[in-house]
Design a protein around this motif. Structure first.
Motif, PDB file in Angstrom:
ATOM      1  N   MET A   1       0.838  -1.184   0.000  1.00  0.00           N
ATOM      2  CA  MET A   1       0.000   0.000   0.000  1.00  0.00           C
ATOM      3  C   MET A   1       0.880   1.242   0.000  1.00  0.00           C
ATOM      4  SD  MET A   1      -2.855   1.059   2.771  1.00  0.00           S
ATOM      5  CE  MET A   1      -2.737   2.705   3.361  1.00  0.00           C
ATOM      6  N   GLY A   2       0.550   2.210  -0.819  1.00  0.00           N
ATOM      7  CA  GLY A   2       1.323   3.436  -0.920  1.00  0.00           C
ATOM      8  C   GLY A   2       0.914   4.457   0.126  1.00  0.00           C
ATOM      9  N   LEU A   3       1.863   5.299   0.482  1.00  0.00           N
ATOM     10  CA  LEU A   3       1.638   6.348   1.465  1.00  0.00           C
ATOM     11  C   LEU A   3       1.812   7.707   0.799  1.00  0.00           C
ATOM     12  CD1 LEU A   3       3.899   4.786   4.239  1.00  0.00           C
ATOM     13  CD2 LEU A   3       1.410   4.790   4.231  1.00  0.00           C
ATOM     14  N   SER A   4       1.022   8.662   1.208  1.00  0.00           N
ATOM     15  CA  SER A   4       1.150  10.024   0.691  1.00  0.00           C
ATOM     16  C   SER A   4       2.301  10.725   1.418  1.00  0.00           C
ATOM     17  CB  SER A   4      -0.143  10.811   0.909  1.00  0.00           C
ATOM     18  OG  SER A   4      -0.304  11.094   2.287  1.00  0.00           O
ATOM     19  N   ILE A   5       2.723  11.850   0.888  1.00  0.00           N
ATOM     20  CA  ILE A   5       3.797  12.611   1.520  1.00  0.00           C
ATOM     21  C   ILE A   5       3.376  13.076   2.918  1.00  0.00           C
ATOM     22  CG2 ILE A   5       3.193  14.860   0.523  1.00  0.00           C
ATOM     23  CD1 ILE A   5       6.293  15.279   0.162  1.00  0.00           C
ATOM     24  N   GLY A   6       2.092  13.406   3.088  1.00  0.00           N
ATOM     25  CA  GLY A   6       1.586  13.809   4.400  1.00  0.00           C
ATOM     26  C   GLY A   6       1.645  12.674   5.405  1.00  0.00           C
ATOM     27  N   GLU A   7       1.292  11.471   4.958  1.00  0.00           N
ATOM     28  CA  GLU A   7       1.359  10.309   5.854  1.00  0.00           C
ATOM     29  C   GLU A   7       2.801  10.000   6.251  1.00  0.00           C
ATOM     30  OE1 GLU A   7      -2.441   7.612   4.432  1.00  0.00           O
ATOM     31  OE2 GLU A   7      -0.711   7.785   3.071  1.00  0.00           O
ATOM     32  N   VAL A   8       3.714  10.120   5.290  1.00  0.00           N
ATOM     33  CA  VAL A   8       5.122   9.863   5.587  1.00  0.00           C
ATOM     34  C   VAL A   8       5.647  10.929   6.539  1.00  0.00           C
ATOM     35  CG1 VAL A   8       7.444   9.717   4.604  1.00  0.00           C
ATOM     36  CG2 VAL A   8       5.529   8.591   3.468  1.00  0.00           C
ATOM     37  N   ALA A   9       5.243  12.163   6.322  1.00  0.00           N
ATOM     38  CA  ALA A   9       5.660  13.240   7.220  1.00  0.00           C
ATOM     39  C   ALA A   9       5.187  12.945   8.641  1.00  0.00           C
ATOM     40  CB  ALA A   9       5.116  14.578   6.730  1.00  0.00           C
ATOM     41  N   GLN A  10       3.947  12.561   8.767  1.00  0.00           N
ATOM     42  CA  GLN A  10       3.391  12.274  10.091  1.00  0.00           C
ATOM     43  C   GLN A  10       4.102  11.095  10.743  1.00  0.00           C
ATOM     44  OE1 GLN A  10      -0.769  11.207  10.095  1.00  0.00           O
ATOM     45  NE2 GLN A  10      -0.995  11.781  12.237  1.00  0.00           N
ATOM     46  N   ARG A  11       4.318  10.042  10.016  1.00  0.00           N
ATOM     47  CA  ARG A  11       4.924   8.840  10.589  1.00  0.00           C
ATOM     48  C   ARG A  11       6.418   8.988  10.838  1.00  0.00           C
ATOM     49  NH1 ARG A  11       2.820   3.595   7.545  1.00  0.00           N
ATOM     50  NH2 ARG A  11       4.447   2.716   8.871  1.00  0.00           N
ATOM     51  N   SER A  12       7.098   9.769  10.021  1.00  0.00           N
ATOM     52  CA  SER A  12       8.552   9.899  10.158  1.00  0.00           C
ATOM     53  C   SER A  12       8.960  11.028  11.096  1.00  0.00           C
ATOM     54  CB  SER A  12       9.195  10.145   8.797  1.00  0.00           C
ATOM     55  OG  SER A  12       8.858  11.436   8.310  1.00  0.00           O
ATOM     56  N   GLY A  13       8.036  11.973  11.319  1.00  0.00           N
ATOM     57  CA  GLY A  13       8.375  13.139  12.121  1.00  0.00           C
ATOM     58  C   GLY A  13       9.079  14.222  11.320  1.00  0.00           C
ATOM     59  N   LEU A  14       9.259  13.995  10.034  1.00  0.00           N
ATOM     60  CA  LEU A  14       9.862  14.999   9.156  1.00  0.00           C
ATOM     61  C   LEU A  14       8.755  15.834   8.526  1.00  0.00           C
ATOM     62  CD1 LEU A  14      12.467  12.715   7.345  1.00  0.00           C
ATOM     63  CD2 LEU A  14      12.962  14.472   9.056  1.00  0.00           C
ATOM     64  N   SER A  15       9.072  17.063   8.215  1.00  0.00           N
ATOM     65  CA  SER A  15       8.087  17.910   7.549  1.00  0.00           C
ATOM     66  C   SER A  15       8.002  17.533   6.075  1.00  0.00           C
ATOM     67  CB  SER A  15       8.488  19.381   7.676  1.00  0.00           C
ATOM     68  OG  SER A  15       9.658  19.627   6.912  1.00  0.00           O
ATOM     69  N   VAL A  16       6.916  17.935   5.435  1.00  0.00           N
ATOM     70  CA  VAL A  16       6.768  17.744   3.991  1.00  0.00           C
ATOM     71  C   VAL A  16       7.925  18.433   3.278  1.00  0.00           C
ATOM     72  CG1 VAL A  16       5.327  18.353   1.998  1.00  0.00           C
ATOM     73  CG2 VAL A  16       4.277  17.392   4.075  1.00  0.00           C
ATOM     74  N   HIS A  17       8.284  19.618   3.755  1.00  0.00           N
ATOM     75  CA  HIS A  17       9.408  20.358   3.169  1.00  0.00           C
ATOM     76  C   HIS A  17      10.696  19.542   3.268  1.00  0.00           C
ATOM     77  CE1 HIS A  17      11.899  23.776   2.067  1.00  0.00           C
ATOM     78  NE2 HIS A  17      12.637  23.528   3.130  1.00  0.00           N
ATOM     79  N   ALA A  18      10.949  18.930   4.420  1.00  0.00           N
ATOM     80  CA  ALA A  18      12.156  18.120   4.613  1.00  0.00           C
ATOM     81  C   ALA A  18      12.149  16.912   3.680  1.00  0.00           C
ATOM     82  CB  ALA A  18      12.280  17.669   6.059  1.00  0.00           C
ATOM     83  N   LEU A  19      10.985  16.285   3.521  1.00  0.00           N
ATOM     84  CA  LEU A  19      10.888  15.128   2.622  1.00  0.00           C
ATOM     85  C   LEU A  19      11.205  15.530   1.183  1.00  0.00           C
ATOM     86  CD1 LEU A  19       7.734  13.424   4.105  1.00  0.00           C
ATOM     87  CD2 LEU A  19      10.087  12.576   4.210  1.00  0.00           C
ATOM     88  N   ARG A  20      10.714  16.678   0.763  1.00  0.00           N
ATOM     89  CA  ARG A  20      11.028  17.154  -0.590  1.00  0.00           C
ATOM     90  C   ARG A  20      12.514  17.456  -0.727  1.00  0.00           C
ATOM     91  NH1 ARG A  20       5.752  20.755  -0.469  1.00  0.00           N
ATOM     92  NH2 ARG A  20       4.269  19.257  -1.326  1.00  0.00           N
TER      93      ARG A  20
END
Length: 150
Positions: A1-20
């Motif tokens: 199952m795929g995760l959105s950038i928002g879900e990854v941000a929430q689960r990883s503790g990183l911001s969307v900006h940091a993920l980008r």
């Protein structure tokens, strides 16, 4: 199952900006996949890698070295000795940082004890003050000196 950038941000503790940023800098072990509409899609292995990558970053591993490590991983089997050497070098760096922090903590603990002692005795005004030369002559210079043997 795929995760959105928002879900990854929430689960990883990183911001969307940091993920980008991580994506732009090539810090994902696998290229970030996109749906036909262009939205990023992440998988569990991306989260697992982010957990490792953020530890490498927070421990002071330079981006260039993380990229070297990732490139070696992407190349697959056959370069394990090179990966191991990168990790050993960073391990030594982290051990050095820990020793330096332990030395710093020893100094801070000494300063806390000195202040606690002076405050408890009602003599906080006698703590060393470089703007008052008489204070240095009063024998309170101990505040500036780290403990012996640290």
């Amino acid at each position: 199952m795929g995760l959105s950038i928002g879900e990854v941000a929430q689960r990883s503790g990183l911001s969307v900006h940091a993920l980008r940023f991580y994506e732009r800098e090539g810090l994902f072990a696998n290229p970030v996949r996109r749906l036909s509409n262009g939205r990023r899609i992440y998988h569990e292995e991306d989260l697992e890698w982010l957990a490792i990558c953020t530890k490498l970053r927070s421990s002071g591993m330079p981006l260039v070295v993380i990229r070297q490590y990732i490139e070696l991983v992407r190349q697959g089997p056959g370069n394990e000795h090179e990966r191991l050497e990168l990790l050993r070098q960073h391990e030594t760096h982290v051990e050095t940082q820990i020793r330096e922090l332990q030395d710093t903590l020893a100094v801070m603990r000494l300063k806390v004890r000195i202040y606690e002692d002076h405050v408890a005795r009602g003599e906080a005004d006698r703590l060393w003050n470089p703007s008052h030369p008489a204070a240095a002559q009063a024998g309170t210079q101990q505040e500036c000196h780290p403990p012996e043997g640290t």
